[in-house]
Design an enzyme around this catalytic site. Structure first.
Site, mmCIF file in Angstrom:
data_model
loop_
_atom_site.group_PDB
_atom_site.id
_atom_site.type_symbol
_atom_site.label_atom_id
_atom_site.label_comp_id
_atom_site.label_asym_id
_atom_site.label_seq_id
_atom_site.Cartn_x
_atom_site.Cartn_y
_atom_site.Cartn_z
ATOM 1 N N HIS A 50 -7.122 1.831 -7.618
ATOM 2 C CA HIS A 50 -7.359 1.385 -5.905
ATOM 3 C C HIS A 50 -8.575 2.394 -5.626
ATOM 4 C CE1 HIS A 50 -4.059 -1.234 -6.000
ATOM 5 N NE2 HIS A 50 -3.081 -0.258 -6.302
ATOM 6 N N HIS A 104 1.948 11.887 -6.353
ATOM 7 C CA HIS A 104 1.999 11.402 -5.020
ATOM 8 C C HIS A 104 3.034 12.363 -4.410
ATOM 9 C CE1 HIS A 104 -0.092 7.952 -4.330
ATOM 10 N NE2 HIS A 104 0.718 7.184 -5.103
ATOM 11 N N ASP A 161 5.599 3.428 -3.114
ATOM 12 C CA ASP A 161 4.105 2.767 -3.288
ATOM 13 C C ASP A 161 4.443 1.353 -4.047
ATOM 14 O OD1 ASP A 161 4.311 3.468 -5.964
ATOM 15 O OD2 ASP A 161 2.334 4.134 -5.972
ATOM 16 N N ASN A 168 2.781 3.784 6.552
ATOM 17 C CA ASN A 168 3.450 2.962 7.500
ATOM 18 C C ASN A 168 4.034 4.015 8.562
ATOM 19 O OD1 ASN A 168 5.339 1.224 9.113
ATOM 20 N ND2 ASN A 168 5.227 -0.237 7.563
ATOM 21 N N ALA A 178 -9.813 8.371 10.459
ATOM 22 C CA ALA A 178 -10.872 9.375 10.916
ATOM 23 C C ALA A 178 -10.220 10.118 11.918
ATOM 24 C CB ALA A 178 -11.823 8.330 11.558
ATOM 25 N N ARG A 204 -5.025 -5.721 16.714
ATOM 26 C CA ARG A 204 -4.873 -4.488 15.920
ATOM 27 C C ARG A 204 -5.051 -3.369 17.157
ATOM 28 N NH1 ARG A 204 -8.354 -4.110 10.995
ATOM 29 N NH2 ARG A 204 -7.176 -2.061 10.800
ATOM 30 N N THR A 236 -11.495 6.143 16.594
ATOM 31 C CA THR A 236 -11.148 4.939 15.696
ATOM 32 C C THR A 236 -12.283 5.444 14.520
ATOM 33 O OG1 THR A 236 -11.070 2.702 14.984
ATOM 34 C CG2 THR A 236 -12.744 3.424 16.534
ATOM 35 N N SER A 237 -12.165 4.949 13.640
ATOM 36 C CA SER A 237 -13.130 5.329 12.492
ATOM 37 C C SER A 237 -14.447 4.702 12.635
ATOM 38 C CB SER A 237 -12.545 4.787 10.945
ATOM 39 O OG SER A 237 -12.072 3.650 10.898
#
Lengths: 539, 108
Positions: free
Chosen positions: A11, A129, A148, A307, A390, A420, A496-497
């Site tokens: 990823h 992790h 994950d 989450n 961010a 969102r 926000t980013s």
């Protein structure tokens, strides 16, 4: 001793550098190549962390996954489904046989190309992790939980950290995966797997979990201790090219949502139901860890640890006393974790600004003026964040008290789905007046109830994903918040980013200016100056 | 010339698929059928209402080296399958980096 940790090929590729028991730099490849979730060999990220650390060589390199158990898992999956599953085999095997199986040789070759020759070690995915969650935590002793999609075989592990020792003693194995479970519903609701999971979480607050009971009865069997199995009849990720199976659609009484199509209550309720199941599993796992190891502090990592709603509930419901979530919980954090797993040193991740540095010279008062008069401000200062959030180093800021600000920021730059939420950054010393949050959340990993009206950052369920800002770890954002507080009486900003939809967060001043001019951001604070659309202003 | 390269790429795709398809049907499918008939499901694909937990103990770190690893896992019988797969993988990958393609590019 200089230890370079690497994650790559699945990823989010990333690199992290430890020197003499301290973290000196970490960065994600996507920020340099400008390709979101870039999984290629992180040559740029490695160069960037070495440059920030002023090193040109390292003593050892650690990679975050072991290929042999993974090969075994692939073989077993093919053997378990053949003749079905050919397409997966067709696409996976050529690259596996040539590059993945002998990942050591492949990595050595790529490293040599950028002038790095050092011994290479491999660490299991979930050990990476776990190390990334425990070693940076403030706890002397803690339960460690990783959840994950899948590592080699493992999809979740549980253990305990104490001093500089970390022991994982139990696991769940593929295909029984909470991450893949959540991704299947993400995909069913019309979002992209491995990046749309946040959207499912945001959507969940709008729905009723009316399918949760059906899911528990048919799709996932959860034991009292949080361990579970999936009924694979409802999923298609073993042999097919989709996450969910047709039987899942039949069970939910609908058809999967086409991406970008209209949102209906069915998908809101499905999202709420999947979220409810995930929260329950995470809570039971955490409670089992507390019981088993006799300690009430918890460290979390792995994609599911992003989450923040589930994390917030662990504290709100009193399952654990304190919680530390690795800010780069996904695979990017695996780079840091791999290095920590061999170095075994406790570190402080503090502000989270471990990437390439920009100037910290910011006209604070002018920025606060702009924010107080309702402007949307892009801010670039200090080191780039490591992880998906961010934190005020590559951020867009705005006044959270203004009713229409969410729509404005969306229209001006983010172009996100209307459902969102945006997150608030709050002065640490004022957090209790504005949010119900147990403890601090410097990396925006916890959710708490909003206590005073902040329409632009309050989700439909009355909560927000809070970032608490301290003077020690982020002096510039702290100063901006303080100045904004002095003007308005509100120590909170929308944070926000700094990116447009579909692009990674900006890295350099150049990226920021490009994004600034391509969008309707009103003001850009970078390099000691305040840029407006008409030209320079301020100092 | 571009058309020729495209045709070659398609041909290469197809032969790769064909070779991998043969292995899939001739090796992995029968091995899968046999393994499903004689072994417990390694993916544990059924609920077990009686079991108190689904947590499993973690294994010690695996040996490096394919044969040592599979010995440790009690799956030596996978070795011939892996060898066949590796041989086929090498053929497919080599054909993708074929010398013919290198010759064709400068001509296009």
């Amino acid at each position: 001793m200089r230890t370079l940790g690497i994650s790559a090929f699945y990823h989010d590729s990333a690199a992290a550098l430890l020197r003499d028991g301290a973290l000196v730099a970490a960065a994600q490849e996507e920020r340099f190549t400008r390709r979101k979730h870039d999984a290629s060999f992180p040559a740029n990220a490695i160069r960037a962390v070495l440059e920030r650390a002023r090193e040109d060589r390292v003593d050892r390199v650690v990679y975050y996954e072991r290929p042999l158990p993974k090969l075994e898992r692939l073989l077993e999956t093919w053997l378990a489904t053949a003749p079905a599953g050919f397409r997966r085999f067709r696409s996976a095997w050529p690259v596996w046989s040539s590059e993945r199986l002998n990942v050591e040789r492949h990595l050595q070759k790529e490293l040599a190309r950028i002038g790095i020759t050092a011994p290479l070690e491999l660490v299991a995915h979930h050990e990476s992790h776990a190390a990334s969650a425990y070693y940076p935590s403030p706890f002397e002793r803690a339960v460690v939980l990783t959840i994950d999609g899948v590592g080699e075989w493992e999809t979740a592990t549980m253990g305990v950290g104490e001093g500089d020792r970390l022991r994982l003693d139990r696991c769940l194995a593929f295909p029984h995966s909470l991450g893949l479970f959540y991704s299947a519903f993400t995909s069913w609701c019309g979002f992209r797997v491995n990046s749309g999971e946040y959207k499912l979480m945001g959507l969940a607050a709008y729905g009723e979990p009316r399918f949760a009971e059906v899911l528990r009865r048919h799709v996932i069997d959860v034991k009292a201790d949080g361990s579970f199995r999936l009924d694979l009849a409802y999923f298609d990720f073993l042999a097919g090219n989709r996450m969910y199976g047709d039987r899942l659609s039949a069970l939910l009484g609908g058809v999967p949502r086409e991406p970008e199509s209209a949102m209906t209550d069915l998908y809101r309720d499905v999202a709420a139901s999947a979220q409810a199941v995930v929260e329950e599993v995470v809570a039971r796992m955490a409670a089992e860890g507390v019981r088993r190891y006799g300690v009430r502090d918890l460290c979390l990592a792995g994609g599911v640890a992003l989450n923040c709603v589930a994390n917030g509930r662990l504290l709100a419901d009193g399952v654990v006393d304190r919680i530390f979530v690795q800010p780069a919980s996904g695979d990017a954090g695996g780079a840091l974790g791999a290095a920590l797993a061999v170095e075994r040193c406790r570190i402080d991740m503090a502000g989270g600004d471990w990437g390439p540095r920009a100037s910290t010279d910011v006209p604070v008062e002018a920025v606060a003026d702009a924010l107080a008069s309702g402007r949307v401000v892009g801010l670039v200062q200090g080191g780039m964040e490591f992880g998906p959030r961010a934190l005020g180093f590559r951020s867009i800021l705005a006044d959270p008290r203004v009713e229409g600000m969410r729509d404005r920021v969306n229209a001006a730059v983010k172009k996100r789905e209307a459902f969102r939420p945006f997150a608030p950054a709050v002065l640490e010393e004022h957090v209790a007046e504005w949010f119900d949050l147990a403890g601090t959340s410097p990396h925006m990993t916890l959710v708490g109830r909003v206590r005073r009206p902040l329409p632009a950052v309050t989700h439909v369920d009355g909560t927000a994903r809070v970032q608490t800002v301290s003077r020690a770890t982020n002096p510039v954002l702290h100063a901006i918040l303080t100045a904004f507080h002095a003007r308005t009486g509100c120590p909170v900003l929308l944070n926000t980013s700094f990116n447009v939809r579909g692009e990674p967060i900006v890295c350099t001043e150049y990226d920021a200016k490009r994004c600034f001019h391509a969008t309707d951001i009103d003001v850009l604070a970078v390099g000691g100056r305040l840029h407006t659309k008409g030209g320079l202003s301020g100092v | 010339m571009t058309a020729l390269i495209r045709a070659w790429a398609t041909f290469r795709e197809l032969t790769s698929t064909l070779v991998l398809g043969i292995v899939w049907l001739a090796v992995l499918t029968p091995a899968g059928l046999i393994s499903r008939a004689v072994r417990e499901d390694p993916l544990r694909r059924s609920f077990d209402p009686e079991a108190p937990t689904y947590w499993e103990p973690r294994d010690a770190p695996p040996s490096s080296g394919l044969v040592a690893f599979l010995t440790e896992r009690g799956k030596l019988w996978l070795v011939p399958i892996v060898l066949v797969l590796l041989a086929v993988g090498a053929i497919v990958v080599l054909s993708e980096g074929s010398a013919l393609l290198v010759l064709l590019y400068p001509l296009s």
